[in-house]
Design a protein around this motif. Structure first.
Motif, PDB file in Angstrom:
ATOM      1  N   LYS A   1       0.843  -1.184   0.000  1.00  0.00           N
ATOM      2  CA  LYS A   1       0.000   0.000   0.000  1.00  0.00           C
ATOM      3  C   LYS A   1       0.883   1.240   0.000  1.00  0.00           C
ATOM      4  N   ALA A   2       0.447   2.281  -0.699  1.00  0.00           N
ATOM      5  CA  ALA A   2       1.137   3.567  -0.683  1.00  0.00           C
ATOM      6  C   ALA A   2       0.127   4.651  -1.022  1.00  0.00           C
ATOM      7  N   PRO A   3      -0.076   5.624  -0.152  1.00  0.00           N
ATOM      8  CA  PRO A   3      -1.076   6.661  -0.406  1.00  0.00           C
ATOM      9  C   PRO A   3      -0.679   7.617  -1.514  1.00  0.00           C
ATOM     10  N   ALA A   4       0.600   7.627  -1.887  1.00  0.00           N
ATOM     11  CA  ALA A   4       1.080   8.518  -2.933  1.00  0.00           C
ATOM     12  C   ALA A   4       2.171   7.814  -3.728  1.00  0.00           C
ATOM     13  N   VAL A   5       2.359   8.244  -4.950  1.00  0.00           N
ATOM     14  CA  VAL A   5       3.464   7.764  -5.781  1.00  0.00           C
ATOM     15  C   VAL A   5       4.114   8.963  -6.448  1.00  0.00           C
ATOM     16  N   VAL A   6       5.393   8.868  -6.675  1.00  0.00           N
ATOM     17  CA  VAL A   6       6.094   9.851  -7.518  1.00  0.00           C
ATOM     18  C   VAL A   6       6.070   9.317  -8.935  1.00  0.00           C
ATOM     19  N   VAL A   7       5.755  10.175  -9.903  1.00  0.00           N
ATOM     20  CA  VAL A   7       5.693   9.767 -11.303  1.00  0.00           C
ATOM     21  C   VAL A   7       6.663  10.605 -12.117  1.00  0.00           C
ATOM     22  N   LEU A   8       7.528   9.909 -12.847  1.00  0.00           N
ATOM     23  CA  LEU A   8       8.523  10.574 -13.693  1.00  0.00           C
ATOM     24  C   LEU A   8       7.923  10.829 -15.068  1.00  0.00           C
ATOM     25  N   GLY A   9       7.797  12.101 -15.425  1.00  0.00           N
ATOM     26  CA  GLY A   9       7.258  12.450 -16.731  1.00  0.00           C
ATOM     27  C   GLY A   9       8.289  13.029 -17.669  1.00  0.00           C
ATOM     28  N   ASN A  10       9.499  13.209 -17.183  1.00  0.00           N
ATOM     29  CA  ASN A  10      10.553  13.826 -17.978  1.00  0.00           C
ATOM     30  C   ASN A  10      11.870  13.187 -17.579  1.00  0.00           C
ATOM     31  N   GLU A  11      12.603  12.616 -18.549  1.00  0.00           N
ATOM     32  CA  GLU A  11      13.855  11.929 -18.232  1.00  0.00           C
ATOM     33  C   GLU A  11      14.836  12.820 -17.498  1.00  0.00           C
ATOM     34  N   GLY A  12      14.792  14.121 -17.796  1.00  0.00           N
ATOM     35  CA  GLY A  12      15.715  15.048 -17.147  1.00  0.00           C
ATOM     36  C   GLY A  12      15.446  15.236 -15.675  1.00  0.00           C
TER      37      GLY A  12
ATOM     38  N   ASP B   1      16.728  12.245 -11.456  1.00  0.00           N
ATOM     39  CA  ASP B   1      17.443  12.339 -10.181  1.00  0.00           C
ATOM     40  C   ASP B   1      16.547  12.947  -9.110  1.00  0.00           C
ATOM     41  N   ALA B   2      15.829  14.014  -9.483  1.00  0.00           N
ATOM     42  CA  ALA B   2      14.937  14.657  -8.517  1.00  0.00           C
ATOM     43  C   ALA B   2      13.814  13.718  -8.114  1.00  0.00           C
ATOM     44  N   ALA B   3      13.259  12.986  -9.091  1.00  0.00           N
ATOM     45  CA  ALA B   3      12.166  12.060  -8.796  1.00  0.00           C
ATOM     46  C   ALA B   3      12.638  10.937  -7.886  1.00  0.00           C
ATOM     47  N   ALA B   4      13.822  10.396  -8.163  1.00  0.00           N
ATOM     48  CA  ALA B   4      14.348   9.314  -7.345  1.00  0.00           C
ATOM     49  C   ALA B   4      14.590   9.777  -5.917  1.00  0.00           C
ATOM     50  N   GLY B   5      15.169  10.970  -5.771  1.00  0.00           N
ATOM     51  CA  GLY B   5      15.415  11.494  -4.441  1.00  0.00           C
ATOM     52  C   GLY B   5      14.136  11.721  -3.661  1.00  0.00           C
ATOM     53  N   GLN B   6      13.109  12.207  -4.353  1.00  0.00           N
ATOM     54  CA  GLN B   6      11.828  12.453  -3.678  1.00  0.00           C
ATOM     55  C   GLN B   6      11.156  11.161  -3.240  1.00  0.00           C
ATOM     56  N   ALA B   7      11.210  10.139  -4.112  1.00  0.00           N
ATOM     57  CA  ALA B   7      10.623   8.849  -3.749  1.00  0.00           C
ATOM     58  C   ALA B   7      11.331   8.248  -2.541  1.00  0.00           C
TER      59      ALA B   7
ATOM     60  N   ALA C   1      15.189   3.315  -7.106  1.00  0.00           N
ATOM     61  CA  ALA C   1      14.671   4.286  -6.143  1.00  0.00           C
ATOM     62  C   ALA C   1      13.517   3.696  -5.347  1.00  0.00           C
ATOM     63  N   THR C   2      12.648   2.931  -6.018  1.00  0.00           N
ATOM     64  CA  THR C   2      11.532   2.284  -5.320  1.00  0.00           C
ATOM     65  C   THR C   2      12.045   1.273  -4.301  1.00  0.00           C
ATOM     66  N   ALA C   3      13.046   0.482  -4.696  1.00  0.00           N
ATOM     67  CA  ALA C   3      13.609  -0.498  -3.765  1.00  0.00           C
ATOM     68  C   ALA C   3      14.225   0.189  -2.558  1.00  0.00           C
TER      69      ALA C   3
END
Length: 507
Positions: free
Chosen positions: A75-86, A89-95, A186-188
């Motif tokens: 279960k996870a109430p939120a997910v980070v979604v990557l919409g831009n390859e650039g 790094d920011a998405a991985a750090g946030q997740a 990042a998810t792991a």
């Protein structure tokens, strides 16, 4: 191992049996306790039970991210979604910071359906966007711009650290591999995994062994596409975790070392140098020979024995096979003494009218030692009605493949380090259809041993001939005959041969 998100991982089974993480699979039931917890607090993360053993997560970046979410989160109430390859790094750090999955924005219809199904399975109510996302993706969910300085990020309940059990992930090094595997990694890590980057894809390599040994009781995931096929990777991981070592350390024979061996049969001086003394003196002599080669090699030079375990005979014998067995009970003290002294042992087979697999199985007990390999000597492999010293023997590659299949399985079953497999040869015709030799077994390190004797010119002619059309994955080995060569090559001359031999024996 540290678990940073809400929930507790179930205890994992020790050992490293393979389970593939497949897209579309359903995460394991976290149990009644975690289910009740999620009912009380809708903003809590619940971890899934990682698959027991060693698993692989492969595919493209989007597919791996989805599989990782399914494998590590219930279960996870939120997910980070990557919409831009650039923004990766920011998405991985946030997740990682929030302790939630990182998914990749899907493109085609089937991927969008799988994406929507995963959001529903997770119970996600918020999408934290890193980069532009299609308007249709929201589908009633709250969308937050994760890159905004004042982003209204959800308050996610996270548990205190737990070290009760855990899991680990490995990934290949390299920009291309790391980029594709990045979201899944990042998810792991958001779920609390330990991470190890592998320069070599083989868990048994020196730089990888320690990590696998330290995680022998953990669930293990290989994320990315740069690994061996699933069954082989799982077996190599189990061997690395088991920790059995070659003499001198390590689990891969080459290219970490070269070997210099005494050839012969214990107690029989007429068959080679090895049998001219007892085991203690033979160990001392093998180490002396290896030391003489060391100044000419950047790799460690390992002392070795090549023991003739089955001896070609002029008489047919009771079984009519023209080959006699040296009893296991007679050879085992030599194997044990060699193991204690850091000496490798190769059992040489001269089968007569037997096949190599039949004879190899007779020595299964000795081949179960981590310091014992095998040598096939086709010169002494007779066809029906052939006789030793009348005809030169030969063998089909198919027969060698059958013996190697068995040896590889034995090595895998006992989680042993790689085994040396020597193919004796001095004419191309001695191994028929040599191009069809199966060199794919990661448990075996194969070498062709050039057995020619005589003048330097004759020996080099044999060497060059055997190198022609040598199957990929097979190295070259050399034999020095003390009496028959004229003159016998010195250590410097032997290691000046191109290519430098990986295994040298003295007869």
């Amino acid at each position: 191992m540290t678990i940073r998100a809400k929930g507790r991982l179930a205890a994992v089974a020790s050992g490293l049996a393979l389970v593939l993480a497949a897209a579309g699979c359903t995460a394991a039931d976290p149990g009644a306790d975690s289910g009740a917890r999620s009912q009380k607090n809708k903003d809590s993360v619940v971890l899934a039970n990682p698959a027991s053993g060693a698993s692989q997560i492969g595919g493209d970046a989007e597919d791996m991210a989805l599989k990782a979410s399914q494998a590590f989160f219930e279960k996870a109430p939120a997910v980070v979604v990557l919409g831009n390859e650039g923004a990766q790094d920011a998405a991985a750090g946030q997740a990682r910071e929030l302790g939630v999955p990182l998914l990749v924005s899907p493109e085609d219809a089937s991927e969008q359906r799988a994406f929507a199904a995963e959001l529903e399975r997770l119970g996600a109510r918020t999408i934290i966007a890193q980069g532009a996302l299609p308007d249709s993706m929201a589908n009633g969910l709250k969308v937050v711009d994760g890159s905004a300085p004042d982003a209204d990020l959800p308050d996610i309940d996270r548990a205190e650290d737990s070290t009760e059990s855990g899991f680990a992930v490995v990934v290949r090094s390299g920009d291309k591999e790391a980029e594709a595997a990045g979201p899944a990694l990042a998810t792991a890590q958001a779920a609390g995994a330990d991470l190890h980057t592998m320069e070599s894809p083989d868990p048994r390599s020196p730089k990888n062994q320690e990590f696998f040994q330290n995680h022998a009781d953990s669930s293990l995931y290989a994320i990315g596409n740069g690994f061996a096929k699933a069954e082989d990777f799982s077996a190599m991981a189990a061997t690395a975790a088991g920790g059995k070592q070659l003499p001198g350390g390590g689990q891969l024979v080459f290219p970490e070392r070269r070997m210099v061996a005494l050839y012969g049969t214990p107690g029989t001086s007429s068959l080679g140098l090895l049998g001219e003394q007892d085991v203690d003196a033979a160990i001392k002599l093998a180490k002396k020979y290896a030391a003489e080669y060391q100044p000419h090699s950047k790799e460690k030079v390992q002392p070795a024995f090549e023991i003739i375990a089955t001896v070609a005979s002029a008489a047919a014998g009771d079984d009519g096979k023209y080959s006699s067995y040296v009893p296991v009970e007679r050879l085992e003290p030599w194997v044990k003494a060699a193991q204690e002294a850091g000496v490798y042992v190769v059992l040489d087979l001269q089968p007569g009218r037997n096949d190599f697999l039949t004879q190899a199985k007779r020595y299964e007990k000795l081949l179960s030692y981590p310091n014992v390999g095998i040598a096939y000597d086709p010169e002494w492999r007779l066809k029906p009605n052939q006789r030793h010293m009348v005809q030169i023997g030969s063998v089909d590659a198919a027969e060698l493949n059958r013996a190697n299949d068995w040896l590889a399985e034995l090595t895998r079953e006992h989680q042993l380090p790689q085994k040396v497999v020597i193919l004796h040869q001095f004419t191309q015709s001695m191994i028929r259809d040599r191009s069809t030799l199966d060199t794919s077994h990661p448990e075996l390190a194969m070498v062709v041993h050039a057995d020619g004797h005589g003048s330097p010119g004759m020996k080099m002619g044999t060497w060059d001939n055997l190198r022609q059309d040598l199957p990929k994955g097979i190295r070259m080995a050399w034999k020095n005959f003390i009496d028959e060569d004229s003159p016998t090559f010195t250590p410097e001359q032997t290691f000046d041969i191109d290519p430098k031999p990986w295994f040298v024996s003295y007869q």
